[in-house]
Design an enzyme around this catalytic site. Sequence first.
Site, mmCIF file in Angstrom:
data_model
loop_
_atom_site.group_PDB
_atom_site.id
_atom_site.type_symbol
_atom_site.label_atom_id
_atom_site.label_comp_id
_atom_site.label_asym_id
_atom_site.label_seq_id
_atom_site.Cartn_x
_atom_site.Cartn_y
_atom_site.Cartn_z
ATOM 1 N N LYS A 283 0.741 -1.050 0.119
ATOM 2 C CA LYS A 283 0.001 0.069 0.071
ATOM 3 C C LYS A 283 0.796 1.445 0.110
ATOM 4 C CE LYS A 283 -2.007 -1.244 3.957
ATOM 5 N NZ LYS A 283 -1.612 -2.459 4.214
ATOM 6 N N ARG B 148 -9.232 0.502 9.293
ATOM 7 C CA ARG B 148 -9.006 -0.881 9.651
ATOM 8 C C ARG B 148 -10.143 -1.642 10.453
ATOM 9 N NH1 ARG B 148 -3.172 0.027 9.058
ATOM 10 N NH2 ARG B 148 -2.238 -1.950 9.616
ATOM 11 N N ARG C 127 11.514 -6.430 4.715
ATOM 12 C CA ARG C 127 11.615 -4.839 5.027
ATOM 13 C C ARG C 127 12.146 -4.889 6.398
ATOM 14 N NH1 ARG C 127 5.705 -2.215 4.886
ATOM 15 N NH2 ARG C 127 5.549 -3.077 6.938
ATOM 16 N N ARG D 157 11.432 -1.197 11.968
ATOM 17 C CA ARG D 157 10.320 -1.349 12.630
ATOM 18 C C ARG D 157 10.179 -2.705 13.474
ATOM 19 N NH1 ARG D 157 5.430 -0.028 8.546
ATOM 20 N NH2 ARG D 157 4.345 -1.550 10.033
ATOM 21 N N ARG E 113 -0.199 -9.794 13.257
ATOM 22 C CA ARG E 113 -0.768 -8.432 12.336
ATOM 23 C C ARG E 113 -1.575 -9.372 11.023
ATOM 24 N NH1 ARG E 113 4.678 -6.025 10.794
ATOM 25 N NH2 ARG E 113 3.401 -4.607 9.323
HETATM 26 P P1 ADP Z 1 1.148 -2.302 7.941
HETATM 27 O O1 ADP Z 1 0.265 -2.022 7.217
HETATM 28 O O2 ADP Z 1 2.567 -2.818 7.402
HETATM 29 O O3 ADP Z 1 0.882 -3.126 8.911
HETATM 30 P P2 ADP Z 1 0.953 0.319 9.178
HETATM 31 O O4 ADP Z 1 2.200 1.069 8.984
HETATM 32 O O5 ADP Z 1 -0.359 0.700 8.327
HETATM 33 O O6 ADP Z 1 1.594 -1.144 8.644
HETATM 34 O O7 ADP Z 1 0.423 0.081 10.660
HETATM 35 C C1 ADP Z 1 1.387 -0.161 11.726
HETATM 36 C C2 ADP Z 1 0.763 -0.411 13.006
HETATM 37 O O8 ADP Z 1 0.065 0.811 13.341
HETATM 38 C C3 ADP Z 1 -0.565 -1.376 13.065
HETATM 39 O O9 ADP Z 1 -0.088 -2.693 13.297
HETATM 40 C C4 ADP Z 1 -1.353 -0.720 14.074
HETATM 41 O O10 ADP Z 1 -0.634 -1.304 15.423
HETATM 42 C C5 ADP Z 1 -1.195 0.735 14.080
HETATM 43 N N1 ADP Z 1 -2.354 1.259 13.186
HETATM 44 C C6 ADP Z 1 -2.046 1.808 12.040
HETATM 45 N N2 ADP Z 1 -3.392 2.124 11.552
HETATM 46 C C7 ADP Z 1 -4.121 1.701 12.249
HETATM 47 C C8 ADP Z 1 -5.582 1.906 12.302
HETATM 48 N N3 ADP Z 1 -6.389 2.427 11.167
HETATM 49 N N4 ADP Z 1 -6.199 1.589 13.400
HETATM 50 C C9 ADP Z 1 -5.655 0.935 14.488
HETATM 51 N N5 ADP Z 1 -4.361 0.680 14.465
HETATM 52 C C10 ADP Z 1 -3.469 1.387 13.512
#
Ligand code: ADP
Length: 190
Positions: free
Chosen positions: A14, A89, A128, A134, A146
Site C-alpha cells: 500500500k 482498519r 523489509r 520497525r 498482524r
Molecule cells: P502495515 O500495513 O505494514 O501493518 P501500518 O504502518 O499501516 O503497517 O500500521 C502499523 C501499525 O500501526 C499497526 O499494526 C497498528 O498497530 C497501528 N495502526 C495503523 N493504522 C491503524 C488503524 N487504522 N487502526 C488501528 N491501528 C492502526
Amino acid sequence: MANLVLFGPPGAGKGTQSERLIEKYGFIHLSTGDILRGEIKAQTTRGLEAKKLMDAGDLVPDDVVIGMIEHKIETAVGAKGFIFDGFPRTVAQAEALDSALESHGLAIDAMIALAVPDDELRTRLLERGKTSGRADDQNLDKINNRISVYKDETMPVAEFYSGQNKYKGVHGVGSIDSIFSDICSVIEDL
Ligand code: ADP
C-alpha cells in the site's frame, strides 16, 4: 478527483503504490501508520501509548485513529482527493470515515484492495524488517499476529465497501509497475 481507500494486508504494498499514485495524480496521502510513527518519534503522549500496541502488531484504539484522521481531513479539505492507507482498519473506523467525509460534502469513491497470499506477505515483511527499523517487521510471531488481526478485524471492512458497490480488487503480486498500472486502470474507469 477521487477519494480512495487503499486496502490490503500488512506488506501488500500500500505504501509503495501510494507514493506512485501521489506522484501521478497529486492525491493527499493519509496513512495512519505513518502518522502514528511520527507521533512516536515526536514522543507525544498519544505516540507513547500507541507504541506498545504497534510493536506487538495489535490495533491502536478506534477513537485514537479516528480523531487523527478527522483532524487531517479538516486541514486538507479542498485537496484534489485523498488516499487513505492503513485506514479504515475496522468497520467502526469505516463508519466514522463516511461521516467525517459527509460533513464536508465528500465520500469515498472506491476501495482498491490488493490481494497477496500470506506466505508472500511474511517474506516481504521480514525482508523489509532488515532495513525498516520497525519492531513489528522483525519477528515472525508479530507478523503472524498482524495477519490474523487483519483477518479478524480488518477484512470485514471489505464487505462494508462491497455493500456500497465500491470494492475493486487488484492482484498484488507481480512487478510494482504492473500492479501500479492495474490500479491506474481502476481509477481511470471510476
Ligand atoms: P502495515 O500495513 O505494514 O501493518 P501500518 O504502518 O499501516 O503497517 O500500521 C502499523 C501499525 O500501526 C499497526 O499494526 C497498528 O498497530 C497501528 N495502526 C495503523 N493504522 C491503524 C488503524 N487504522 N487502526 C488501528 N491501528 C492502526
